[in-house]
Design a protein around this motif. Structure first.
Motif, PDB file in Angstrom:
ATOM      1  N   ALA A1198       0.835  -1.197   0.000  1.00  0.00           N
ATOM      2  CA  ALA A1198       0.000   0.000   0.000  1.00  0.00           C
ATOM      3  C   ALA A1198       0.872   1.250   0.000  1.00  0.00           C
ATOM      4  CB  ALA A1198      -0.926  -0.001   1.218  1.00  0.00           C
ATOM      5  N   GLY A1199       0.442   2.265  -0.750  1.00  0.00           N
ATOM      6  CA  GLY A1199       1.134   3.533  -0.783  1.00  0.00           C
ATOM      7  C   GLY A1199       2.077   3.699  -1.944  1.00  0.00           C
ATOM      8  N   TYR A1200       2.367   2.648  -2.702  1.00  0.00           N
ATOM      9  CA  TYR A1200       3.290   2.726  -3.822  1.00  0.00           C
ATOM     10  C   TYR A1200       2.495   2.509  -5.114  1.00  0.00           C
ATOM     11  CZ  TYR A1200       6.941   2.317  -0.321  1.00  0.00           C
ATOM     12  OH  TYR A1200       7.759   2.515   0.741  1.00  0.00           O
ATOM     13  N   SER A1201       2.581   3.465  -6.053  1.00  0.00           N
ATOM     14  CA  SER A1201       1.833   3.367  -7.318  1.00  0.00           C
ATOM     15  C   SER A1201       2.275   2.132  -8.090  1.00  0.00           C
ATOM     16  CB  SER A1201       2.069   4.618  -8.170  1.00  0.00           C
ATOM     17  OG  SER A1201       1.607   5.767  -7.498  1.00  0.00           O
ATOM     18  N   ARG A1245      -2.811   4.877  -8.795  1.00  0.00           N
ATOM     19  CA  ARG A1245      -1.992   5.828  -8.049  1.00  0.00           C
ATOM     20  C   ARG A1245      -2.143   5.619  -6.556  1.00  0.00           C
ATOM     21  NH1 ARG A1245      -3.625  11.295 -11.465  1.00  0.00           N
ATOM     22  NH2 ARG A1245      -2.798  10.603 -13.500  1.00  0.00           N
ATOM     23  N   LYS A1246      -1.022   5.343  -5.899  1.00  0.00           N
ATOM     24  CA  LYS A1246      -0.941   5.176  -4.442  1.00  0.00           C
ATOM     25  C   LYS A1246      -2.103   4.357  -3.912  1.00  0.00           C
ATOM     26  CE  LYS A1246       1.725   9.343  -3.565  1.00  0.00           C
ATOM     27  NZ  LYS A1246       1.853  10.597  -2.795  1.00  0.00           N
ATOM     28  N   PRO A1247      -2.151   3.077  -4.221  1.00  0.00           N
ATOM     29  CA  PRO A1247      -3.287   2.244  -3.806  1.00  0.00           C
ATOM     30  C   PRO A1247      -3.316   2.039  -2.303  1.00  0.00           C
ATOM     31  CG  PRO A1247      -1.549   0.893  -4.736  1.00  0.00           C
ATOM     32  CD  PRO A1247      -1.119   2.309  -4.934  1.00  0.00           C
ATOM     33  N   ILE A1267     -11.874 -10.842 -23.175  1.00  0.00           N
ATOM     34  CA  ILE A1267     -11.623 -10.290 -21.826  1.00  0.00           C
ATOM     35  C   ILE A1267     -10.436 -11.026 -21.198  1.00  0.00           C
ATOM     36  CG2 ILE A1267     -14.016  -9.571 -21.447  1.00  0.00           C
ATOM     37  CD1 ILE A1267     -14.372 -12.067 -19.729  1.00  0.00           C
ATOM     38  N   VAL A1268      -9.821 -10.338 -20.251  1.00  0.00           N
ATOM     39  CA  VAL A1268      -8.714 -10.937 -19.473  1.00  0.00           C
ATOM     40  C   VAL A1268      -8.811 -10.392 -18.046  1.00  0.00           C
ATOM     41  CG1 VAL A1268      -7.060  -9.118 -20.054  1.00  0.00           C
ATOM     42  CG2 VAL A1268      -6.238 -11.378 -19.417  1.00  0.00           C
ATOM     43  N   GLU A1269      -8.504 -11.228 -17.034  1.00  0.00           N
ATOM     44  CA  GLU A1269      -8.662 -10.856 -15.620  1.00  0.00           C
ATOM     45  C   GLU A1269      -7.382 -11.158 -14.842  1.00  0.00           C
ATOM     46  OE1 GLU A1269     -13.428 -11.635 -14.876  1.00  0.00           O
ATOM     47  OE2 GLU A1269     -11.971 -13.195 -14.344  1.00  0.00           O
ATOM     48  N   CYS A1270      -7.291 -10.457 -13.720  1.00  0.00           N
ATOM     49  CA  CYS A1270      -6.182 -10.750 -12.769  1.00  0.00           C
ATOM     50  C   CYS A1270      -6.620 -10.337 -11.371  1.00  0.00           C
ATOM     51  CB  CYS A1270      -4.893 -10.012 -13.171  1.00  0.00           C
ATOM     52  SG  CYS A1270      -4.943  -8.242 -12.848  1.00  0.00           S
ATOM     53  N   LYS A1271      -5.901 -10.850 -10.416  1.00  0.00           N
ATOM     54  CA  LYS A1271      -6.178 -10.539  -8.999  1.00  0.00           C
ATOM     55  C   LYS A1271      -5.065  -9.639  -8.457  1.00  0.00           C
ATOM     56  CE  LYS A1271      -7.050 -12.633  -4.479  1.00  0.00           C
ATOM     57  NZ  LYS A1271      -7.112 -13.874  -3.702  1.00  0.00           N
ATOM     58  N   LEU A1272      -5.475  -8.560  -7.802  1.00  0.00           N
ATOM     59  CA  LEU A1272      -4.504  -7.616  -7.205  1.00  0.00           C
ATOM     60  C   LEU A1272      -4.657  -7.651  -5.682  1.00  0.00           C
ATOM     61  CD1 LEU A1272      -2.398  -5.371  -7.528  1.00  0.00           C
ATOM     62  CD2 LEU A1272      -4.277  -3.720  -7.552  1.00  0.00           C
ATOM     63  N   GLU A1273      -3.532  -7.950  -5.004  1.00  0.00           N
ATOM     64  CA  GLU A1273      -3.516  -7.992  -3.518  1.00  0.00           C
ATOM     65  C   GLU A1273      -2.701  -6.793  -3.025  1.00  0.00           C
ATOM     66  OE1 GLU A1273      -1.889 -10.727   0.195  1.00  0.00           O
ATOM     67  OE2 GLU A1273      -1.613 -11.379  -1.888  1.00  0.00           O
ATOM     68  N   VAL A1274      -3.311  -5.989  -2.168  1.00  0.00           N
ATOM     69  CA  VAL A1274      -2.629  -4.809  -1.603  1.00  0.00           C
ATOM     70  C   VAL A1274      -2.329  -5.095  -0.141  1.00  0.00           C
ATOM     71  CG1 VAL A1274      -2.742  -2.332  -1.204  1.00  0.00           C
ATOM     72  CG2 VAL A1274      -3.854  -3.315  -3.223  1.00  0.00           C
ATOM     73  N   ARG A1275      -1.015  -5.162   0.184  1.00  0.00           N
ATOM     74  CA  ARG A1275      -0.581  -5.465   1.571  1.00  0.00           C
ATOM     75  C   ARG A1275      -0.318  -4.163   2.333  1.00  0.00           C
ATOM     76  NH1 ARG A1275       4.565  -8.597   0.729  1.00  0.00           N
ATOM     77  NH2 ARG A1275       4.622  -7.336  -1.161  1.00  0.00           N
ATOM     78  N   PRO A1276      -0.673  -4.146   3.602  1.00  0.00           N
ATOM     79  CA  PRO A1276      -0.385  -2.918   4.396  1.00  0.00           C
ATOM     80  C   PRO A1276       1.118  -2.786   4.620  1.00  0.00           C
ATOM     81  CG  PRO A1276      -1.235  -4.648   5.802  1.00  0.00           C
ATOM     82  CD  PRO A1276      -1.353  -5.165   4.391  1.00  0.00           C
TER      83      PRO A1276
END
Length: 1288
Positions: A1198-1201, A1245-1247, A1267-1276
């Protein structure tokens, strides 16, 4: 007994005081000595002075005085009075006599007279010389009336700091600094600086004097810096620095120099009237004169250039003064050409045109900006002798030539002087600077120049060979020798803190021999005992001198005499000291010389002569040397010749009062002395005397008597020796006496002596018990029990034989191992057998030996002890802390002591103590060199306290302990794997490289470590794994492609576990491309096409290298390098040539080892041949959207684009839409969508953690959609404390 310490005692009961007097007056300095007959000398500036017209020296008993008459400015100096080894310094301050201003006489024929000595009144704020002078010198000494404030700042050494001051040009000012030396181990050193760098010690001379005094009673050093005849250039910032070993202090102060104020009514035209002899003749006898001044005839024109109405007074001179309004003379002169100077001088009444021109040159002008120099030299530089220095300037023109001058002489390049030119910079390097390089240097560029001064500072003189302690006998010559680092260096000798000088008696002589300096003392006396110190500007050395009285030796003792009436009796002895005197005694009464008795002393011989001996002269004669505790004795026997015709027979009889074997009747004799047994006997006729030792001559023996040894016998008959048993034994008899003498008694002469007297009338016997006493045997070699920083404790055993007298004490000596002089530690016998020796130098090797003393004397010295070094124990170790603990062990660590000392650290000892007890148990045998230790085999549940001590030669240091006791019990800790940052991404290795990964973890008790690959247990043949309590090592000796994959690490403690994974990718060079074909040839072009290689080396193909070669030469040339497509067109081919082509595949590792070559060749036809292109049907390029590169699942912080990328193709161009969790995000400001050449990018931007989820990209055109998909995981973000633990 501790070693006696000599305290320095001043020879003065009253010391002279610093005084202040006016010019023309008289002043008297008084001093009183302790001894009335002491010889006193007076000095001025270290030169001896005598009575005369200027000085009057008087002495009355112990009172001495020095009178200085008709005081002038030149008498303001440092004076000293000296007696014996004491020297006292004091100052004379001279105050100018106040004078009234002198007015111009009205009867002078037209000239104003001004006294040149009259000084203009200084500004009210500017202190005069007397106001700025040191108060310590104007007041009486500190010990008399006003003791100075010696309270020392906690942060500095100064008790009085120099203060900023102001002075008028030409006047004097003194700056004073005081330092209290009561708490200092050595004399403080002081330095005076101007600005930041200029050391004023090298500038002492006419205008600057540095002084130093010391008050013994208050232990205060006074340092003075006196500025004489101040100049305007002296103004500025100054600094005073004082230091003593590890202490340092500094103080800044300023000096302001004011121009001399012109008295009201002073005429500017008088500034240039000549005051030399020619001027005198012109002006007459009333004109003022300045002949005594070295600047005679010159005044400072710069202070007089401005005129005012008060400057010009009406005068009777015939000079016409312009009545126009006042003008600034300086403005007139500065703007006028040089040809007009004479005219202007005439108009303003200035007659000394030459003086005006001189002063105009000396005027300070505004410095114009230099056209040749961008950066000039600094005003001065300082360099240590032997070092090199680099002078640098920056010129405006990089091509200009510069010249370097030294004292006006041009310098030529050499090994000594090196010139450098780098762009606009010009450098002069001076190598190996010596005192000859201390000069003014100048850099000349065309007509301009800049100058500087170089000061070469000599290095401090160090003492290479120290003084050695000495012990000499009284009257001997003493030489104290040291060696310094440079020849010709000046040294200073002191005794007990008092400087030594050459006096009239030549008591002390100073000798220089190259680097050696020797202090010579002729005929040492007891007063010469003390501590002698030699000082240089870089160090000092001290030694102790001890002077002992000489033991008087007897070369010839007096002998017994037997003389007849009227004969001469001469007693003679010889001793070692020619100056030793003595007294003669007869039967305890002093012998006085008369007509018959003569006493003489010639050299070492002492003689007593008795003429015409009489019966009353018979008796015991003794010679007693003065000042020595022994005597020499002999007996004078008188023989009176008588003839007795009456025959008688009396039985012999021995008359003794010391017969028997009791202690009271024992005769004691000192070994080496004469044993003389004088036995009174009677009997007629004269009996025969028989002496025996060990058994008697008569047949009657007392009951119980035992033989003490082989019997010895001596017999006399009629006065003649019949038998002798030893050459040392003499037996003689006189009337009424029988004398038995042994020369030089020895220990074996001790025993019972029997004397038997016989004559025809009978016999008589007597026993005499003789005891021989001697000095004791030497003690055994002493043992060193312990050592300290400057002391040691020594112990020894008593001697095996005490010499027949009880041992009264011991005398100890010590010496340095490399020296040959033994120093006595005690002069009075020390009764114990354990002694603490002090005042030794830490780190120096010493030896000890002991003498035993009894009532007879001193034994020979014992063997020397083993060499030892006085050292202090180290300070305690620091930072003891608990590192780890288990059920049966504990791990401790600490840091070394802050102070170790001169002795090497032998190791550390660790001890522990159970709570509730006082018994400290060593954790292990011996010492450890490490600063950490693991103690095992402890009992679970015990509460223990631990401590550590450092050991060296002096023993253990003070202990350092844990803050509180520790319970021996395992501490449960969750398992945690610490993955290094570089392993959180895919680890790429080339085939054949090794992999060595160290992954740390934590957990208690020791966790179970399990490795797996792609979900399968890890084979030991594939990877080597080694585990410990705190880490696991993953090792592959030689990687292969089969090693690629995902490796999982699992850490487990009971039901708790932690996992981590590592991705390893092993890459290799790719295989060659396939199916390279020539697709078409037209003009000078050839179209090529090929297929990617089957083996990509386990990584992406980054490009291809296409090469061509003429079929004739087969020399290959590169057409394209890092070409990314699988088809290309080779252009610019040569007409008429035939070409072949080949292609290499390129990946991360490099080129494929083999290329793919075309099977056929391409011939480029010549011009003129018409090319008929083939006909093709139009191709339908329309197609539905198709994603050629999908989205990839990502995990970010988290916090980094971040960005999500994919690529799509389709005809016509598809419309792209982005979704998050199936929600359209096209209009969200947080996201930015980009499309370039079919590559689609979504920038977030800054997730934050809420931006995680499923992201979808949808492409739509007329032919379809994809279509195309992906999973995004945002860690603290990880907390700071966790970051620290991760870094550890």
């Amino acid at each position: 007994m501790p070693e006696p310490v000599k305290k320095a005692v001043s020879a003065f009961a009253k010391k002279p005081k610093t005084q202040e007097a006016e010019e023309g007056s008289c002043v008297v300095f008084e001093a009183e000595t302790e001894k009335p007959d002491a010889k006193v000398k007076w000095q001025c500036n270290s030169k001896e002075i005598a009575s005369g017209d200027k000085y009057l020296i008087t002495a009355d008993g112990n009172k001495h005085s020095l009178a200085v008459k008709a005081i002038t400015r030149e008498d303001a100096n440092v004076y000293a009075v000296i007696t014996g080894g004491s020297k006292v310094k004091f100052d004379l301050k001279v105050i100018s006599k106040p004078e009234a201003p002198v007015e111009a006489p009205t009867d002078a024929p037209g000239e104003t007279v001004v006294e040149p000595e009259q000084a203009p009144a200084p500004p009210a704020a500017a202190p005069t010389e007397d106001q700025t002078a040191a108060p310590a010198h104007d007041a009486p000494p500190a010990e008399e009336d006003q003791p100075p404030d010696t309270r020392q700042d906690l942060t500095g050494l100064f008790t009085e700091k120099p203060k900023s001051g102001e002075v008028t040009v030409g006047e004097n000012i003194t700056f004073v600094a005081k330092v209290n030396a009561e708490s200092l181990l050595k004399k403080p050193t002081i330095k005076w600086f101007k600005g930041k760098w200029m050391d004023l010690a090298s500038k002492s001379g006419k205008h600057l004097q540095l002084k130093e005094t010391y008050d013994r009673s208050s232990k205060v050093y006074t340092f003075e810096m006196q500025v004489i005849e101040a100049k305007p250039s002296f103004a500025g910032a100054y600094r005073c620095e004082v230091g003593s070993r590890d202490k340092f202090d500094s103080c800044n102060f300023d000096l302001a120099v004011h121009d001399a104020c012109v008295a009201e009514g002073f005429d500017i035209r008088t500034a240039f009237r000549r005051t030399n002899e020619a001027g005198k003749k012109r002006s007459g006898p009333q004109s003022s004169s300045n002949d005594g001044n070295e600047d005679s005839g010159e005044l400072d024109f710069s202070t007089l250039l401005k005129k005012s109405s008060s400057f010009l007074k009406p005068s009777n001179r015939a000079v016409q003064v312009n009545a126009e309004p006042d003008k600034d003379v300086w403005n007139v002169l500065s703007h006028a050409p040089s040809s007009e100077y004479e005219k202007i001088a005439f108009q303003h009444g200035i007659t000394d045109l030459r003086g005006m021109l001189k002063r105009l040159k000396k005027m300070k002008t505004e410095e114009k900006k230099s056209e040749a120099f961008i950066k000039k030299l600094d005003p001065a530089y300082q360099v240590a002798k032997g070092n090199k220095i680099r002078l640098a300037i920056e010129v405006a023109n990089p091509d200009v030539e510069v010249k370097w001058l030294k004292n006006g002489q041009e310098i030529k390049p050499s090994a000594k002087y090196i010139f450098e030119s780098v762009g606009n910079m010009r450098y002069l390097t001076i190598n190996h600077c010596s005192l000859a390089d201390d000069a003014a240097y100048c850099c000349v560029v065309g007509e301009e120049k800049c100058t500087t001064e170089l000061f070469v500072k000599e290095p401090p003189i160090e003492i290479v060979k120290n003084l050695e302690d000495q012990m000499v006998m009284k009257g001997e010559r003493v030489e104290l020798e040291c060696e310094v680092s440079e020849e010709g260096a000046n040294v200073k000798w002191e005794k007990d803190g008092v400087e030594l000088t050459r006096d009239e008696s030549f008591k002390y002589r100073f000798k220089k021999d190259g680097c050696k300096h020797v202090l010579i003392i002729n005929e040492a006396t007891k007063e010469d005992c003390g501590h002698y110190k030699v000082k240089t500007n870089g160090g000092e050395s001290m030694a102790e001198l001890m002077v002992q009285e000489k033991d008087l030796e007897v070369y010839q003792s007096i002998a017994d005499l037997t003389v007849k009436a009227k004969d001469q009796a001469v007693f003679k002895c010889e001793v070692s000291d020619e100056n030793a005197r003595g007294t003669w005694y007869k039967n305890g009464a002093e012998v006085k010389p008369d007509a018959r008795i003569n006493i003489t002393h010639i050299g070492r011989n002492h003689k007593l002569t008795i003429d015409e001996v009489k019966p009353e002269d018979e008796g015991d004669y003794t010679f007693v040397p003065d000042g020595h505790a022994f005597n020499l004795s002999a007996k004078l026997n008188f023989i009176e010749v008588k003839i007795d015709f009456v025959p008688r027979q009396d039985p012999p009889k021995i008359h003794l009062d010391c017969m028997g074997r009791t202690a009271e009747s024992t005769i004691v004799v000192v070994a080496g002395n004469k044993l003389r047994l004088d036995v009174p006997i009677t009997g007629d006729p004269a009996p025969t005397v028989i002496w025996t030792k060990g058994e008697k001559a008569s047949s009657v023996k007392p009951d119980g008597e035992e033989k003490e040894g082989p019997p010895s016998s001596w017999s006399l008959k009629d006065g003649e020796v019949v038998t002798e048993g030893d050459s040392r034994v003499h037996v003689e008899t006189t009337k009424g006496h029988c004398i038995f003498t042994i020369e030089g008694a020895e220990r074996q002469d001790e025993g019972i002596y029997s004397v038997v007297v016989r004559n025809p009338a009978g016999e008589d016997t007597a026993d005499i018990n003789v005891k021989v006493v001697d000095v004791p045997d030497p003690p055994q070699a002493p043992r060193i029990l312990s050592v300290g920083e400057d002391s040691c404790v020594v112990q020894w055993d008593p001697p095996l034989f005490d010499g027949g007298q009880p041992v009264t004490g011991y005398v100890l000596e010590r010496k340095k191992k490399k020296s040959y002089r033994w120093m006595r530690l005690n002069f009075d016998p020390y009764s114990e057998t354990t002694y603490e020796a002090k005042r030794m130098i830490e780190g120096m090797e010493y030896e000890m030996r002991v003498y035993a003393v009894n009532g007879i004397g001193m034994s020979r010295h014992s063997p020397a002890s083993q060499t030892f070094v006085p050292v202090a124990p180290t300070s305690e170790p620091i930072g003891l802390c608990l590192d780890d603990i288990s059920d049966t062990s504990i791990s401790l660590k600490w840091r070394p002591p802050e102070r170790i000392g001169t002795a090497e650290l032998e190791g550390y000892g660790v001890e522990y103590c159970k709570e509730g007890t006082d018994e400290w148990i060593p954790a292990f045998q011996g010492l450890t060199d490490r600063t950490s230790v693991v103690i095992r085999n402890l009992t679970t549940g015990d509460k223990l306290q631990f401590r550590v001590r450092a050991h060296n030669m002096a023993g253990p240091s003070a202990p350092t302990s844990l803050a509180q006791p520790v319970t021996i019990r395992e501490i449960m800790q969750r398992p945690k794997i610490w993955i290094p940052r570089n392993l959180r991404q895919t680890l790429i290795k080339k085939v054949g490289e090794n992999v060595n990964l160290v992954i740390k973890f934590q957990g208690k008790p020791r966790p179970k470590v399990t490795w797996s690959k792609d979900g399968e247990p890890l084979s030991s043949t594939l990877v080597s794994v080694r585990n410990s309590d705190v880490d696991t090592i993953f090792f592959i000796r030689k990687t292969e492609k089969e090693h690629s994959g995902k490796y999982d690490l699992k850490l487990q403690i009971e039901n708790m576990e932690d996992t981590a994974s590592i991705t390893l990718q092993v890459v290799d060079i790719p295989g060659p491309p396939e199916a390279l074909k020539i697709m078409d040839i037209w003009g000078f072009n050839v179209a090529l096409e090929w297929k990617p290689p089957k083996d990509d080396g386990n990584c992406d193909i980054t490009g291809y290298c296409i090469q061509k070669a003429e079929k004739k030469t087969m020399e290959w040339f590169t057409v394209y390098e890092h070409y990314r497509r699988t088809n290309c067109v080779a252009s610019d081919l040569v007409m008429g040539n035939e070409y072949v082509f080949r292609v290499f595949a390129i990946n991360l590792v490099g080129l494929s080892p083999e290329p793919c070559t075309t099977t056929d060749s391409a011939y480029i036809q010549k011009i003129g041949i018409e090319y008929k292109p083939p006909t093709y049907k139009d191709h339908d390029f329309s197609q539905a959207p198709k994603f050629t590169h999908p989205l990839v699942n990502r995990s970010i912080i988290a916090g980094y684009s971040t960005t999500l990328s994919c690529s799509v193709r389709g005809m016509p161009k598809p419309k792209v839409t982005w979704y998050k969790n199936k929600m359209d995000i096209s209009n969200e400001a947080k996201y930015r969508m980009l499309c370039k050449q079919g590559v689609l990018t979504l920038e977030i931007r800054k997730p934050c953690t809420f931006d995680g989820g499923m992201y979808m990209c949808k492409a739509v055109n007329d032919n379809g959609q994809d279509i195309v998909e992906c999973k995004l995981e945002v860690r603290p973000q990880i907390a700071k404390e966790e970051n620290k633990e991760t870094d550890d």
